[in-house]
Design a protein around this motif. Structure first.
Motif, short mmCIF file in Angstrom:
data_model
loop_
_atom_site.label_atom_id
_atom_site.label_comp_id
_atom_site.label_asym_id
_atom_site.label_seq_id
_atom_site.Cartn_x
_atom_site.Cartn_y
_atom_site.Cartn_z
N UNK A 488 0.96 -1.24 0.02
CA UNK A 488 0.10 0.13 -0.04
C UNK A 488 0.98 1.26 0.01
N UNK A 489 0.38 2.45 -0.62
CA UNK A 489 0.99 3.73 -0.71
C UNK A 489 0.35 4.80 0.20
N UNK A 490 -0.86 4.50 0.51
CA UNK A 490 -1.46 5.49 1.61
C UNK A 490 -2.01 4.85 2.76
N UNK A 491 -2.01 5.70 3.79
CA UNK A 491 -2.68 5.03 5.18
C UNK A 491 -3.04 6.40 5.95
N UNK A 492 -4.36 5.97 6.62
CA UNK A 492 -4.96 6.84 7.60
C UNK A 492 -5.34 6.10 8.63
N UNK A 493 -5.72 6.93 9.84
CA UNK A 493 -6.34 6.33 10.99
C UNK A 493 -7.89 6.08 10.79
N UNK A 516 -10.61 -8.18 -0.14
CA UNK A 516 -9.55 -7.14 -0.89
C UNK A 516 -8.13 -7.46 -0.11
N UNK A 517 -7.27 -8.19 -0.30
CA UNK A 517 -6.06 -8.33 0.13
C UNK A 517 -5.32 -7.37 0.04
N UNK A 518 -5.41 -6.29 -0.82
CA UNK A 518 -4.63 -5.11 -1.10
C UNK A 518 -4.87 -4.21 0.28
N UNK A 519 -5.90 -4.34 0.93
CA UNK A 519 -6.28 -3.54 2.03
C UNK A 519 -5.63 -4.10 3.18
N UNK A 520 -4.75 -3.38 3.78
CA UNK A 520 -3.94 -3.75 5.20
C UNK A 520 -4.29 -3.14 6.52
N UNK A 521 -4.42 -3.71 7.39
CA UNK A 521 -5.11 -2.95 8.60
C UNK A 521 -3.98 -3.38 9.76
N UNK A 532 -5.46 2.38 8.52
CA UNK A 532 -6.18 1.47 7.38
C UNK A 532 -5.05 2.12 6.17
N UNK A 533 -4.42 0.91 5.58
CA UNK A 533 -3.42 0.99 4.42
C UNK A 533 -4.02 0.78 3.15
N UNK A 534 -4.00 1.64 1.95
CA UNK A 534 -4.65 1.18 1.01
C UNK A 534 -3.75 1.66 -0.29
N UNK A 562 1.12 9.52 3.40
CA UNK A 562 1.77 8.62 2.68
C UNK A 562 2.84 7.80 3.06
N UNK A 563 2.77 6.68 2.64
CA UNK A 563 3.66 5.41 3.08
C UNK A 563 5.25 5.49 2.72
N UNK A 564 5.95 6.41 3.77
CA UNK A 564 7.19 6.45 3.24
C UNK A 564 8.21 5.05 3.71
#
Length: 777
Positions: A488-493, A516-521, A532-534, A562-564
């Motif tokens: 994932x490249x984006x994340x938010x709470x 949706x396996x591309x959604x990471x929690x 939440x990472x997407x 942004x996922x650095x």
């Protein structure tokens, strides 16, 4: 999606002396805010998908056609090329719907989620099963948006062929390249359909040339358009030298006439078609030796005498070998060219038995299937889509999940028809099925009939491997290749409306993750918040919307981040001692490690061992050591982001007798973290490939805006009347870009983004980021 569906049971129906029991139909009742008021929510489906006319002779032929008559195909393309519209026409002409749906009206069969109908885009891939001229076609309509690239990936994994759709005015676009590469990875034969031939600016020649240049493919022109843009009225079949004209008075495109080209009525068209056919024959002869021999022996004097069937068979072989791609054209919206496209799918794309799957020889006739998609239905629980490679699936069948090492039972078996399904008694190899009752199966799991079946297959694979001098892990042999899940490249709470709703939110996220396996929690260890990472802004927005609609939770999202990533710039050694007494047992570990940067890009740390480490100690502790190293690299010293592009070398390890592996792991982890903190550190930021299609008049403001966003322009191409800006831009500077671009270009420009790589930030930007994260700015 399937949660608010109304189930209506249909009792026994007698059709051609065939009794079909337990047919389930579903109707979507989602509130579609943006639908036009006159559009009915329920689609007018035929009484029962697949039972039309007197073609059906027996139940067996409906449910389990001969494997040679099965086609598993996907529709893939750039966003807005017309995938869903084409699928809608296919279902209408094959007799599965009684009215033509429209993406703009939000009443298409395969876009059945409320979010899809409101936005006019495909979010989830949808499967439909239908018959065409005696062939059973399992068709999957995939998304075109880059945020849902995993949907395309997991569907292509189980398909035998694909139809790539192109906008004839734009040719090959950014996401077309992505899906083409995905199809290359899975070795999927394709045919190309140049859609929107009626659109202003449509150019058959330009689109074909872009396929040749950008995709490095050899196009085989099987059709030529009669007219382009406003003058487009039909196509010429190059193989049979016939013209196909659609009746202008017909609203639905069902009526078209097929006429042979004659010297008297169409001299110019006949000449052009003859030249195209001769060129096609020469092209195919160059690629297929068997066809070349036939042409040289019997038809070298006159290509006109070559039967169409012989040419079609040769094109089929060339398509399977993926040395060239057949190209057809039409206009899905104007209902032209779809029936010949369906004919091409059955003639040129492979049946399941024509695809070479090495693992099938190990399973013989035992069940072997791949679960490639999971949906959640509140009434029935998880619905699992499966591609059956060998054997037969039946309801009440106990199956063994190789990945999860567990046994489950299938309660019901369905044929998928978008959001409606038909219950069936069994399904054989080559088909795609929807199963009910599997509670632990996830995307990418291999399904077999029993544990003993998997072991027998592993033994056969091992014997075969020994013959070929291969050394593979026994378990890996019987596992079908799953799906590579992108990072994932984006994340938010994400927070629930109240503490009491936290379990409900966790349940909703667990269900959505299985779908949706591309959604990471993950749980933030410092704040205790759920993160939440997407894959992008739209991806997270859709997930948030689904939690609200399908699970009734008004959640709150934190700002998008942004996922650095992080890395180090120099080699550093560190030592650590862990000495702890628990009860009457002393745990003592001494560790020395070195962390150093590596040039090759590696998301996980490269682990090496010095010669001084004894093999006996390594045998006992290797798993604990590697677990400690991996956990240390999950959170870097600068931002707490994952550390990449590093190698960790273990130089010494001393373990007191009786020390637990948990203590070894903890000591190694602490030592690696110490080394990472001592090193010179660097933040890596995601860099995106950007492609902006903009009218000439708006090119200057778009370029000026990209310069402010640290954009690096690679080239500016000309595509018909538009300019295409291709370059790189940091993800942090492109957030919310769609709104800005619409404002700058009065809504006329489009853009596509795709993750390219991670690049080092310059020191000024890095300091600004670190100060912002620490609250100093």
């Amino acid at each position: 999606m399937l949660s608010n569906l109304r189930i209506c049971a249909v009792s026994h129906q007698t059709i051609s002396s065939v009794h079909i029991n337990n047919i389930c139909c579903y109707k979507v009742r989602a509130s579609l805010k943006r639908l036009k008021p006159h559009v009915p929510l329920g689609r007018n489906y035929s009484s029962l998908p697949g039972l039309i006319g007197n073609d059906i002779k027996s139940l067996h032929s409906i449910i389990n056609p001969p494997i040679a008559k099965i086609r598993n195909i996907g529709i893939m393309a750039h966003i807005d090329a017309g995938k869903t519209t084409t699928t809608e026409r296919i279902l209408y002409y094959s007799g599965y719907t009684r009215s033509l749906g429209d993406v703009d009206d939000g009443d298409t069969v395969t876009d059945f989620m409320a979010q899809e109908r409101e936005r006019g885009i495909t979010i989830q891939s949808a499967a439909v099963t239908f018959d065409w001229k005696g062939y059973r076609v399992n068709l999957i309509d995939t998304p075109g948006h880059v945020d849902f690239t995993l949907e395309v990936e997991r569907c292509l994994r189980v398909l035998d062929g694909a139809v790539a759709i192109f906008d004839a005015s734009a040719g090959v676009e950014a996401q077309t390249l992505t899906v083409w590469r995905q199809a290359d990875k899975h070795n999927i034969p394709r045919i190309c359909f140049l859609n929107k031939m009626d659109k202003t600016g449509a150019s058959f020649k330009y689109a074909v040339e872009s396929i040749r240049e950008k995709l490095k493919a050899k196009p085989l022109l099987l059709q030529l358009p009669i007219g382009e843009a406003k003058t487009f009225k039909g196509v010429v079949d190059v193989v049979t030298k016939e013209k196909l004209l659609w009746n202008s008075n017909s609203n639905d495109g069902r009526d078209f006439e097929r006429k042979p080209l004659l010297e008297m009525s169409d001299p110019e068209l006949l000449k052009e078609t003859t030249e195209a056919r001769n060129a096609l024959i020469e092209q195919v002869a160059d690629l297929d030796d068997e066809f070349a021999d036939l042409v040289l022996e019997e038809f070298s004097e006159n290509f006109d005498l070559l039967p169409a069937e012989k040419l079609q068979t040769a094109i089929h072989r060339v398509t399977l070998a993926q040395t060239a791609v057949p190209v057809l054209c039409g206009s899905a919206l104007k209902n032209k060219g779809i029936q010949p496209l369906l004919d091409a799918v059955t003639v040129y794309l492979p049946s399941p038995e024509e695809r070479n799957y090495e693992f099938l020889q190990w399973y013989k006739d035992d069940l072997c299937a791949l679960a490639f998609k999971v949906l959640h239905d509140k009434q029935r629980g998880p619905l699992v889509f499966m591609r059956i490679y060998s054997g037969t699936i039946k309801p009440q069948l106990a199956i063994h999940n190789v990945n999860g090492n567990c046994t489950e039972r299938i309660s019901r078996l369905l044929l998928p028809f978008a959001d409606q399904h038909v219950e069936i008694p069994s399904l054989t190899a080559g088909n795609i099925a929807l199963t009910v009752g599997l509670k632990h199966t996830a995307t990418g799991d291999t399904i077999v009939s029993s544990k003993s079946s998997a072991l027998a297959a592993a033994r056969r694979a091992e014997r075969e491997g020994e013959k070929k001098h291969r050394q593979n892990n026994e378990a890996e042999r019987v596992l079908l290749a799953g799906v590579e899940i992108p990072e994932p490249v984006f994340f938010c709470t994400i927070e629930p409306p109240s503490v009491s709703k936290q379990p409900d939110l966790e349940h909703a996220l667990k269900c959505l993750q299985r779908e949706d396996p591309s959604l990471k929690v993950r749980l933030d260890p410092d704040s205790g918040q759920t993160v939440l990472c997407g894959m992008g802004e739209l991806h997270i927005e859709i997930i948030h919307d689904r939690i609200k609609r399908e699970y009734g939770l008004e959640t709150y999202l934190g700002p998008l981040q942004v996922a650095y990533r992080e890395t180090i710039l120099n080699s550093v050694r560190a030592t650590d001692i862990l000495d702890r007494t628990l009860g009457d047992k002393r745990h003592l570990v001494t560790v020395e490690v070195e962390a150093r940067p590596i040039e090759t890009s590696s998301v996980t740390p490269v682990i090496e061992y010095a010669e001084s480490i004894s093999e006996g100690l390594l045998k006992v502790s290797k798993e604990a050591i590697e677990s400690g190293i991996h956990s240390a690299c999950l959170q870097g010293p600068l931002l707490g982001s994952p550390v990449q592009d590093v190698a960790i070398t273990l130089y010494s390890l001393t373990v007191h007798p009786g020390t637990s592996t948990t203590m070894i792991s903890a000591c190694v982890s602490r030592c690696v973290q110490k080394a990472l903190k001592k090193a010179d550190k660097q933040v890596l930021e995601p860099l995106m490939n950007l492609e902006v299609t903009v009218a000439r008049d708006y090119l200057s403001p778009v370029l000026a805006d990209l310069a402010q966003r640290r954009g690096n322009i690679q080239e500016i191409q000309t595509r018909q009347d538009n300019k295409v800006v291709i370059g790189f831009v940091p993800l942090a500077d492109i957030m919310g870009y769609s709104t800005v671009l619409r404002t700058l270009t009065s809504g006329s420009a489009t853009f596509a983004l795709e993750l390219s790589t991670y690049q080092a930030m310059n020191s000024q930007d890095q300091n600004t980021l670190l100060n912002r994260r620490s609250g100093l700015t």
